[in-house]
Design an enzyme around this catalytic site. Sequence first.
Site, PDB file in Angstrom:
ATOM      1  N   CYS A 141      28.949  -6.873  44.972  1.00  0.00           N
ATOM      2  CA  CYS A 141      29.922  -7.348  45.974  1.00  0.00           C
ATOM      3  C   CYS A 141      29.835  -6.633  47.316  1.00  0.00           C
ATOM      4  O   CYS A 141      29.510  -7.256  48.324  1.00  0.00           O
ATOM      5  CB  CYS A 141      31.326  -7.223  45.408  1.00  0.00           C
TER       6      CYS A 141
ATOM      7  N   LYS B 197      28.566   1.671  38.704  1.00  0.00           N
ATOM      8  CA  LYS B 197      29.783   2.451  38.497  1.00  0.00           C
ATOM      9  C   LYS B 197      30.008   2.508  36.982  1.00  0.00           C
ATOM     10  O   LYS B 197      29.343   1.767  36.233  1.00  0.00           O
ATOM     11  CB  LYS B 197      30.970   1.826  39.223  1.00  0.00           C
TER      12      LYS B 197
ATOM     13  N   LEU C  45      38.333   6.914  48.337  1.00  0.00           N
ATOM     14  CA  LEU C  45      37.926   8.058  49.151  1.00  0.00           C
ATOM     15  C   LEU C  45      37.146   9.054  48.294  1.00  0.00           C
ATOM     16  O   LEU C  45      37.241  10.252  48.497  1.00  0.00           O
ATOM     17  CB  LEU C  45      39.160   8.736  49.773  1.00  0.00           C
TER      18      LEU C  45
ATOM     19  N   ALA D  72      33.801  10.628  47.666  1.00  0.00           N
ATOM     20  CA  ALA D  72      32.462  10.772  48.259  1.00  0.00           C
ATOM     21  C   ALA D  72      31.419  10.740  47.154  1.00  0.00           C
ATOM     22  O   ALA D  72      31.705  11.088  46.010  1.00  0.00           O
ATOM     23  CB  ALA D  72      32.385  12.086  49.028  1.00  0.00           C
TER      24      ALA D  72
ATOM     25  N   LEU E 289      39.210  -9.203  41.775  1.00  0.00           N
ATOM     26  CA  LEU E 289      39.004  -8.416  40.564  1.00  0.00           C
ATOM     27  C   LEU E 289      37.805  -7.475  40.692  1.00  0.00           C
ATOM     28  O   LEU E 289      36.854  -7.731  41.424  1.00  0.00           O
ATOM     29  CB  LEU E 289      38.825  -9.323  39.348  1.00  0.00           C
ATOM     30  N   ARG E 290      37.932  -6.335  39.997  1.00  0.00           N
ATOM     31  CA  ARG E 290      36.820  -5.374  39.940  1.00  0.00           C
ATOM     32  C   ARG E 290      36.147  -5.452  38.578  1.00  0.00           C
ATOM     33  O   ARG E 290      36.832  -5.627  37.563  1.00  0.00           O
ATOM     34  CB  ARG E 290      37.344  -3.936  40.086  1.00  0.00           C
ATOM     35  N   GLU E 291      34.840  -5.287  38.556  1.00  0.00           N
ATOM     36  CA  GLU E 291      34.150  -5.212  37.267  1.00  0.00           C
ATOM     37  C   GLU E 291      34.672  -3.979  36.531  1.00  0.00           C
ATOM     38  O   GLU E 291      34.939  -2.948  37.140  1.00  0.00           O
ATOM     39  CB  GLU E 291      32.646  -5.068  37.483  1.00  0.00           C
TER      40      GLU E 291
ATOM     41  N   LYS F 242      26.553  -6.888  49.450  1.00  0.00           N
ATOM     42  CA  LYS F 242      26.311  -8.286  49.840  1.00  0.00           C
ATOM     43  C   LYS F 242      27.393  -8.772  50.825  1.00  0.00           C
ATOM     44  O   LYS F 242      27.081  -9.418  51.832  1.00  0.00           O
ATOM     45  CB  LYS F 242      26.345  -9.125  48.557  1.00  0.00           C
TER      46      LYS F 242
ATOM     47  N   LYS G 186      39.469 -12.042  52.215  1.00  0.00           N
ATOM     48  CA  LYS G 186      38.541 -11.530  51.209  1.00  0.00           C
ATOM     49  C   LYS G 186      37.443 -10.656  51.837  1.00  0.00           C
ATOM     50  O   LYS G 186      37.219  -9.525  51.428  1.00  0.00           O
ATOM     51  CB  LYS G 186      37.906 -12.710  50.444  1.00  0.00           C
TER      52      LYS G 186
END
Length: 439
Positions: free
Chosen positions: A270, A330, A260, A262, A159-161, A273, A214
Amino acid sequence: MAQSKSINVCIVGTGYVGLVTGACLASIGHNIWFVDSDREKIDALLAGNVPIYEPGLDSLVAEGRKNKLLNFTTSIPEGVNEAEVVFICVGTPPRATGEADLVYVEQASKEIARNLNGYKVIAEKSTVPVQTGKRIELTLTRNNDGNHPFDVASNPEFLREGSAIADTMNPDRIVVGTNSPRAADILRNLYQPILERSKAPYIVTDMQTAELIKHASNAFLATKISFINVVANICERTGADVRKVAESMGYDKRIGRAFLDAGIGYGGSCFPKDVEAFIHIAGQLGYNFELLKAVAKINQQQRQNLVDKVRDALWNLEGKQIAVWGLAFKPNTDDIRNAPALDIVASLLKEGAHVKVYDPAAMEKAAEVLKDTHFSSSALDAAQDCDCLVVLTEWDEFSLVDKQKLKELLKYPIVIDGRNMFDRKEMEKLGFTYYGVGA
Ligand code: UGA
């Protein structure tokens, strides 16, 4: 949504992964026991407050509580007691060497082992280096009385935040690494409604393969980002447009357009780390992962490149006033962990600039770490009387700002756009001096 047979699940660790996983599993009818050693966190959750910013999570937790499917405790024995599946979702923070610190995973495994009271599947969900599952299995074996059978599985989370619930409910794949067909079946049943609605493949492997899936996935995405950032740097030297390069590369199905974009490089809790941890475990296994070392180095350099652009635009930074839009790593999150913006603001301050920052969600967290910075009440407020504007997170809100007004407020109409939010031609037409990243 289809309901599966209700399964009792214990989730040890109520960070992003733990909370989102538990809330989503409750939404498909499972009964969840959340365990966290942090009393304050558990008290907040008991009072109905979700301690992290994630769109939709508040209402999903409220729904789970209303359906009496969410329980919260600081006690592993209480949480594990009735559970058939126990997920380990505790933190695996980086050590100074880049190695993942697995002390919390070991502690959780020991406590779970001591409280086994019948067959259970212990599934590792925190991102861990390959072969951690074997260590967990050994720890469980050593620390229980031998009368209670268990199986161990690696069940990594992708999962993405910011889109964590959608990612969990509509995954691209569910990966389970275990040598036990019984554990693989139980976890398949647990995820059945999600598998049905998403048509995602259910992939069963051995533990080390699942662990590597992962790390390799995150490392590959990070590699894509560093790759396009290098291409952006070449674009800047030739007048080419990296956005067009990325778009056209993306039409090739073997490449794909995602990741992709830039910019100023990847941040968050994540990628930085996990890339370091993957390099570290590869080294321990006798392989010098030079490719990934370059990925990390390029990523760090992108932050410096942005500062170089500010210097190029303003000459000396000493005494200059700079507006910064965006601090979160983000958009759609208040998370500033390893956010490129923090490094960049620190560099600007170090060179003697005054910095006025604005972020729609991350100001409170940033105030704890950014000293000597002025926190503004809006994007335009930050821009007032500044020598230039620097954009570091691509929040939608910024694209809606009145550019004419922005131009009037800035001392000089200079925009250094670290996320390619704006279009050079449009900005130049409006009279701005515009710096993008490879565009
Ligand atoms: C990432 C992965 O995308 C998830 O699949 C994974 O489960 C998660 O890590 C994890 O291991 O827990 P996340 O850290 O939430 O998710 O954020 P991403 O959306 O992947 O973005 C990471 C960073 O890369 C951000 O700083 C973002 O701005 C940057 N990025 C992303 C780029 O610079 N360019 C891009 O094209 C895409």
